[in-house]
Design an enzyme around this catalytic site. Structure first.
Site, PDB file in Angstrom:
ATOM      1  N   LYS A  47     -10.758  -3.042  -4.437  1.00 12.92           N
ATOM      2  CA  LYS A  47     -11.612  -1.852  -4.481  1.00 12.92           C
ATOM      3  C   LYS A  47     -10.933  -0.701  -5.188  1.00 12.92           C
ATOM      4  O   LYS A  47     -11.584   0.175  -5.748  1.00 12.92           O
ATOM      5  CB  LYS A  47     -11.878  -1.377  -3.050  1.00 12.92           C
ATOM      6  CG  LYS A  47     -12.738  -2.270  -2.220  1.00 12.92           C
ATOM      7  CD  LYS A  47     -12.627  -1.823  -0.755  1.00 12.92           C
ATOM      8  CE  LYS A  47     -13.635  -2.519   0.116  1.00 12.92           C
ATOM      9  NZ  LYS A  47     -13.430  -2.194   1.528  1.00 12.92           N
TER      10      LYS A  47
ATOM     11  N   LYS B  85       0.821  -1.219   0.000  1.00 11.15           N
ATOM     12  CA  LYS B  85       0.000   0.000   0.000  1.00 11.15           C
ATOM     13  C   LYS B  85       0.850   1.262   0.000  1.00 11.15           C
ATOM     14  O   LYS B  85       0.462   2.273  -0.570  1.00 11.15           O
ATOM     15  CB  LYS B  85      -0.954   0.018   1.205  1.00 11.15           C
ATOM     16  CG  LYS B  85      -2.123  -0.920   1.054  1.00 11.15           C
ATOM     17  CD  LYS B  85      -3.232  -0.562   2.040  1.00 11.15           C
ATOM     18  CE  LYS B  85      -4.420  -1.501   1.910  1.00 11.15           C
ATOM     19  NZ  LYS B  85      -5.426  -1.296   2.962  1.00 11.15           N
TER      20      LYS B  85
ATOM     21  N   LYS C 230      -4.869  -9.342  -7.227  1.00 12.57           N
ATOM     22  CA  LYS C 230      -6.062  -9.502  -6.395  1.00 12.57           C
ATOM     23  C   LYS C 230      -7.197  -8.598  -6.885  1.00 12.57           C
ATOM     24  O   LYS C 230      -6.935  -7.458  -7.272  1.00 12.57           O
ATOM     25  CB  LYS C 230      -5.656  -9.108  -4.968  1.00 12.57           C
ATOM     26  CG  LYS C 230      -6.514  -9.651  -3.876  1.00 12.57           C
ATOM     27  CD  LYS C 230      -5.953  -9.250  -2.520  1.00 12.57           C
ATOM     28  CE  LYS C 230      -6.036  -7.760  -2.282  1.00 12.57           C
ATOM     29  NZ  LYS C 230      -5.756  -7.341  -0.904  1.00 12.57           N
TER      30      LYS C 230
HETATM   31  P1  AMP Z   1     -11.277  -4.811   2.930  1.00 18.09           P
HETATM   32  O1  AMP Z   1     -12.132  -4.417   1.796  1.00 18.09           O
HETATM   33  O2  AMP Z   1      -9.832  -4.672   2.634  1.00 18.09           O
HETATM   34  O3  AMP Z   1     -11.689  -4.229   4.238  1.00 18.09           O
HETATM   35  O4  AMP Z   1     -11.509  -6.377   3.078  1.00 18.09           O
HETATM   36  C1  AMP Z   1     -12.645  -6.939   3.687  1.00 18.09           C
HETATM   37  C2  AMP Z   1     -12.569  -8.452   3.676  1.00 18.09           C
HETATM   38  O5  AMP Z   1     -12.592  -8.934   2.317  1.00 18.09           O
HETATM   39  C3  AMP Z   1     -11.266  -8.992   4.273  1.00 18.09           C
HETATM   40  O6  AMP Z   1     -11.551 -10.145   5.044  1.00 18.09           O
HETATM   41  C4  AMP Z   1     -10.412  -9.331   3.087  1.00 18.09           C
HETATM   42  O7  AMP Z   1      -9.507 -10.371   3.343  1.00 18.09           O
HETATM   43  C5  AMP Z   1     -11.482  -9.786   2.065  1.00 18.09           C
HETATM   44  N1  AMP Z   1     -11.025  -9.568   0.678  1.00 18.09           N
HETATM   45  C6  AMP Z   1     -10.699  -8.393   0.090  1.00 18.09           C
HETATM   46  N2  AMP Z   1     -10.339  -8.575  -1.200  1.00 18.09           N
HETATM   47  C7  AMP Z   1     -10.427  -9.924  -1.440  1.00 18.09           C
HETATM   48  C8  AMP Z   1     -10.180 -10.755  -2.582  1.00 18.09           C
HETATM   49  N3  AMP Z   1      -9.787 -10.238  -3.749  1.00 18.09           N
HETATM   50  N4  AMP Z   1     -10.372 -12.087  -2.456  1.00 18.09           N
HETATM   51  C9  AMP Z   1     -10.802 -12.625  -1.270  1.00 18.09           C
HETATM   52  N5  AMP Z   1     -11.047 -11.896  -0.156  1.00 18.09           N
HETATM   53  C10 AMP Z   1     -10.864 -10.563  -0.227  1.00 18.09           C
END
Ligand code: AMP
Ligand code: TRP
Length: 333
Positions: free
Chosen positions: A201, A114, A198
């Site tokens: 967002k 990041k 990956k």
């Molecule tokens: P975040 O949007 O970073 O707060 O992530 C929220 C949840 O979604 C966390 O448990 C992450 O590990 C999961 N997550 C985010 N991106 C992915 C992805 N591409 N594949 C699987 N899990 C994800």
């Protein structure tokens, strides 16, 4: 045995299929094992570790709560709350940052990704982000933390921090050492435009992800444009090894259908991508479209969402303020 479940999602917009299949779907399954106690947090303190527009942040906090509910989290059964409304999170994060080692944080790969090339310009918050995450979990004596694969390292750190605090303050078992819950398969959903990146967002291309607010036409269009390779689909799962896009799309299909990758591979073996993409789009629409409609409906009722977050935060505060009080006593305050 009943589990205490805690997890968080950042209100940074564009919640996508990776968030759903990697994390939120699992939250709902855990909630539905009736004896579990579940707490799901909209982690806005984490969101501000990178710059946010205050108006957008407010909108995204409601949207994240709406997404939890639209995906099947029931606020009558689970606590849904907002991190910044419970001051114990910030207080615990400070105390825990004083027992955590710089060397531990220096190993965190998410910070390196990041922060990018110019680490000197990253915020201190982005660096100490995993300590705040540990505070979130430890304040609630969580036994299990469902997350996607990318959070594994942060959870290992959380376990180390808990043990160090217990040791330093001679309080065995005071902070409960949590278990990560990471799905064995499909815990990392990849970008539709690049099978080794990956799904995220923050990818500038909206075509790289299926958003949980996409409608049927958007889903079909994105899958139609998703990157593939020129070969037909393989006969065996092991033949996917050097075909990351095919592996990802078949993985998404399998996860949506709750079936093994091998079964999906045999369903489409030897077929071309266009036929498979049609079926994948249908499977996606079946799951995502109702969620998308529900999110949009809930977003029209801001009062309802605000009430859910306020009531959830009251409940969370009762638990967290007791724990932080005990923590302060141990520290000598
Ligand atoms: P975040 O949007 O970073 O707060 O992530 C929220 C949840 O979604 C966390 O448990 C992450 O590990 C999961 N997550 C985010 N991106 C992915 C992805 N591409 N594949 C699987 N899990 C994800
Ligand atoms: N860091 C997590 C992510 O980006 C979000 C998060 C914050 C979290 N606090 C948490 C996840 C506590 C699980 C438990 O995905």
């Amino acid at each position: 045995m009943s589990k205490k479940i805690f997890s968080g999602v950042q209100p940074t917009g564009n919640l996508h299929l990776g968030n759903y299949l990697g994390a939120i779907k699992n939250f709902v399954n855990l909630q539905n094992e009736k004896e579990n106690q579940c707490i799901f947090c909209v982690v806005d303190l984490h969101a501000i570790t990178v710059k946010q527009d205050p108006k957008e942040l407010k909108k995204n906090i409601r949207e994240t709560a709406a997404t939890f509910i639209a995906c099947g989290i029931d606020p009558a059964q689970s606590i849904i709350f907002n991190q910044s409304m419970v001051s114990a999170h910030s207080e615990a994060a400070w105390i825990l940052s004083c027992v955590s080692k710089i060397g531990w944080l220096n190993r965190m790969t998410q910070f390196k990704e990041k922060a990018g090339k110019d680490k000197e310009k990253a915020s201190i918050g982005l660096y100490s982000y995993p300590v705040l995450m540990a505070a979130d979990i430890l304040l609630y004596d969580a036994t299990h933390v469902p997350v996607g694969d990318d959070q594994k390292q942060h959870l290992e750190l959380c376990r180390d921090i808990a043990q160090k605090f217990n040791n330093d303050f001679n309080a065995p078992d005071f902070l409960k050492v949590p278990e990560p819950l990471i799905q064995k398969q499909f815990s990392r959903i990849m970008s539709l435009k690049d099978g080794i990146k990956k799904m995220s967002k923050s990818d500038p291309s909206d075509l790289s992800r299926i958003n949980l607010t996409d409608n049927k036409d958007e889903i079909f269009n994105k899958i139609k444009k998703a990157k593939t390779d020129p070969l037909p689909l393989p006969e065996q799962a092991k033949d996917l090894a050097k075909r990351p896009e095919a592996e990802n799309l078949l993985g998404i299909y399998s996860s949506l259908k709750n079936q093994n990758l091998e079964i999906s591979v045999s369903e489409f073996s030897g077929k071309n991508f266009s036929e498979f993409k049609e079926k994948l789009s249908e499977a996606l629409t079946e799951i995502i479209e109702p969620i998308s409609k529900e999110i949009k409906k809930l977003l029209n009722d801001e009062k309802y969402l605000d009430t859910i977050l306020l009531e959830g935060s009251d409940k969370a505060d009762k638990i967290a303020s007791k724990k932080i009080k005990e923590m302060k006593e141990l520290v000598g305050f």
